[in-house]
Design a protein around this motif. Structure first.
Motif, PDB file in Angstrom:
ATOM      1  N   LEU A 125       0.945  -1.283   0.108  1.00  0.00           N
ATOM      2  CA  LEU A 125      -0.075   0.078   0.139  1.00  0.00           C
ATOM      3  C   LEU A 125       1.076   1.275  -0.104  1.00  0.00           C
ATOM      4  O   LEU A 125       1.721   1.314   0.937  1.00  0.00           O
ATOM      5  CB  LEU A 125      -0.908   0.145   1.261  1.00  0.00           C
ATOM      6  N   ARG A 152      -9.392  -6.122   5.431  1.00  0.00           N
ATOM      7  CA  ARG A 152      -9.530  -5.675   7.096  1.00  0.00           C
ATOM      8  C   ARG A 152      -8.294  -6.175   7.764  1.00  0.00           C
ATOM      9  O   ARG A 152      -7.954  -7.364   7.851  1.00  0.00           O
ATOM     10  CB  ARG A 152     -10.764  -6.303   7.675  1.00  0.00           C
ATOM     11  N   LEU A 189      -2.547   0.051  13.642  1.00  0.00           N
ATOM     12  CA  LEU A 189      -2.866   0.355  12.285  1.00  0.00           C
ATOM     13  C   LEU A 189      -4.237  -0.305  12.240  1.00  0.00           C
ATOM     14  O   LEU A 189      -4.298  -1.470  12.549  1.00  0.00           O
ATOM     15  CB  LEU A 189      -2.080  -0.302  11.304  1.00  0.00           C
ATOM     16  N   HIS A 190      -5.138   0.311  11.416  1.00  0.00           N
ATOM     17  CA  HIS A 190      -6.427  -0.027  11.287  1.00  0.00           C
ATOM     18  C   HIS A 190      -6.819   0.008   9.683  1.00  0.00           C
ATOM     19  O   HIS A 190      -6.806   1.178   9.397  1.00  0.00           O
ATOM     20  CB  HIS A 190      -7.562   0.417  12.295  1.00  0.00           C
ATOM     21  N   LEU A 191      -7.116  -0.912   9.128  1.00  0.00           N
ATOM     22  CA  LEU A 191      -7.534  -0.841   7.677  1.00  0.00           C
ATOM     23  C   LEU A 191      -8.848  -1.686   7.529  1.00  0.00           C
ATOM     24  O   LEU A 191      -8.971  -2.497   8.028  1.00  0.00           O
ATOM     25  CB  LEU A 191      -6.318  -1.376   6.720  1.00  0.00           C
ATOM     26  N   ASP A 192     -10.050  -1.103   6.739  1.00  0.00           N
ATOM     27  CA  ASP A 192     -11.301  -1.559   6.505  1.00  0.00           C
ATOM     28  C   ASP A 192     -11.488  -1.094   4.991  1.00  0.00           C
ATOM     29  O   ASP A 192     -12.055  -0.200   5.043  1.00  0.00           O
ATOM     30  CB  ASP A 192     -12.146  -1.304   7.488  1.00  0.00           C
ATOM     31  N   LEU A 193     -10.927  -1.770   4.053  1.00  0.00           N
ATOM     32  CA  LEU A 193     -11.225  -1.450   2.761  1.00  0.00           C
ATOM     33  C   LEU A 193     -11.907  -2.340   1.929  1.00  0.00           C
ATOM     34  O   LEU A 193     -11.977  -3.718   2.044  1.00  0.00           O
ATOM     35  CB  LEU A 193      -9.630  -1.253   2.093  1.00  0.00           C
ATOM     36  N   ASP A 204     -11.783   2.988   5.455  1.00  0.00           N
ATOM     37  CA  ASP A 204     -11.153   3.565   6.452  1.00  0.00           C
ATOM     38  C   ASP A 204      -9.525   3.347   6.641  1.00  0.00           C
ATOM     39  O   ASP A 204      -9.281   2.238   6.274  1.00  0.00           O
ATOM     40  CB  ASP A 204     -11.952   2.958   7.892  1.00  0.00           C
ATOM     41  N   PHE A 205      -8.793   4.278   7.121  1.00  0.00           N
ATOM     42  CA  PHE A 205      -7.463   4.161   7.259  1.00  0.00           C
ATOM     43  C   PHE A 205      -7.032   4.819   8.583  1.00  0.00           C
ATOM     44  O   PHE A 205      -7.374   6.303   8.655  1.00  0.00           O
ATOM     45  CB  PHE A 205      -6.741   4.728   5.836  1.00  0.00           C
TER      46      PHE A 205
END
Length: 415
Positions: A125, A152, A189-193, A204-205
């Motif tokens: 990313l 996620r 770190l939180h990713l919800d793509l 969300d990033f």
């Protein structure tokens, strides 16, 4: 030949026009000034034909090679003729916008960070600020476990093990090469793509690095999941990239073989500045190996296309086939068991495609002449050559400059 005829015709017309103006001034000062205005120039030709006819005949003579040259150009390159007539070459080249909706409250190394482009390709990313070869600021997160589709991911500061590696790189005004820092743990770190057709991820990033890095990002991002670009729901073949050429070839093989299952083998590094490519491509069509020689051409109007392509479009896949081939969502919580090893899938093409991801990595290069160079990869110089720095102990460093065409083999020596 057509260019010479066009230029020659224009020069004759220009000389004839200058001669006509000179004849007008020789007649009188009033006629000379009037001849500088196109409507009155015609009046001078009609009323003073005996004085003007030699210049008019010269302009008429110049129109013959001009018309012949334009006709020849239209017969073999109609797109170029259309571009010349439309005067698009006089317009300033527009800046290409990323077209991504990135809304982040971001701080990068203590300064505001406003990325204009982002992608999640090959498990990495990337958010970039600046459109130069080296970005002013760039954030990379390596996610080798990601295989496509929804994503996620949650990582906490106390997590340990094989976590996604984060890299910050920035370029100061007085520097030629960017600085880079890598963070292996201690961050949030939180990713919800969610995958958005045809080739985007949106969601969300949130990222907070340890305080010493003065870096945090929070908000919504939109990322490209491939290096193709789309226009009105279709692949834009005018976007000049290696992936566009590969798509054009794969699409042609699908339509010409009347099979959807076409897996194209990786292409060699292409000269995308050329307007014509002759390639021998390898692919598996319904699992059967196939080798085909193709010629491709590029134009401003149509982009890349295979010469002589008259294959009809394929019918779309059924809903059942689409469900069967859809990517499986990827969920990673507190890291993943796969190692973060950049050596997996490493190649010269990948290095040239994303040099900032391998800055500082130890590499070994074997040239076509059999010479070997080993050291730290320091990026690409202005001429596109690989810069490899080799330490000489207490005597400083030596730099190797290698053209990509000189490299016979390159190996990444560390993860």
């Amino acid at each position: 030949m057509d260019a010479l005829l066009i230029v020659g015709g224009l020069l004759l017309i220009l000389f004839g026009l200058l001669w006509l103006v000179a004849r007008a001034f020789a007649t009188s000062l009033l006629w000379g000034c009037a001849s500088l205005l196109p409507p009155l120039t015609l009046l001078f030709i009609v009323s003073q034909w005996r004085r003007a006819r030699s210049a008019v005949m010269l302009m008429g003579l110049g129109s013959i090679p001009l018309v012949v040259g334009l006709t020849m150009l239209a017969s073999h390159d109609a797109d170029r003729l259309a571009a010349i007539i439309s005067l698009r070459w006089l317009e300033e080249e527009p800046r290409v916008a990323s077209g991504l909706d990135i809304r982040l409250r971001a701080e990068f190394n203590g300064t505001d960070f406003a990325p204009q482009s982002g992608e999640l390709i090959d498990g990495t990313l990337v958010l970039r600020e600046g459109d130069d070869f080296f970005a002013r600021r760039e954030l990379s997160i390596r996610l080798p476990a990601y295989t496509g589709g929804d994503l996620r991911l949650d990582v906490l500061p106390e997590d340990r093990g094989d976590l996604p590696e984060i890299e910050l790189s920035w370029l100061l005004p007085d520097q030629e090469l960017p600085e880079a820092r890598r963070i292996a743990s201690g961050y949030t770190l939180h990713l919800d793509l969610k995958a958005v057709p045809p080739n985007r991820l949106r969601g969300d990033f949130h990222l907070v690095l340890p305080p010493s890095y003065r870096t945090s990002l929070s908000g919504d991002v939109e990322l490209y999941s491939s290096r193709l670009r789309y226009r009105d729901g279709r692949v834009d073949t005018r976007y000049n990239s290696q992936e566009t050429v590969a798509w054009v070839i794969a699409d042609y093989l699908q339509r010409s073989s009347r099979r959807h299952d076409v897996r194209l083998q990786p292409l060699p590094l292409l000269d995308l500045s050329a307007e014509r490519l002759d390639l021998e491509v390898e692919a598996r069509v319904d699992g059967v190996p196939r080798r085909t020689r193709l010629s491709l051409s590029r134009s401003e109007m149509h982009g890349w296309r295979v010469d002589g392509d008259r294959a009809a479009p394929l019918p779309p896949l059924s809903e059942e086939e689409l469900r069967r081939t859809a990517p499986v969502p990827t969920t990673i919580v507190r890291g993943d068991a796969r190692p973060l090893d950049r050596r997996i899938g490493f190649s010269l093409e990948r290095l040239l495609d994303a040099p900032s991801r391998f800055l500082g990595a130890r590499v070994q290069v074997l040239t076509e002449r059999g010479r070997s160079a080993e050291g730290r990869f320091a990026g690409l110089n202005e001429e596109g050559r690989l810069v490899i720095q080799h330490s000489l102990g207490g005597q400083g460093e030596a730099s190797f400059l290698l053209r990509p065409s000189e490299v016979a083999q390159i190996e990444l020596l560390e993860p």
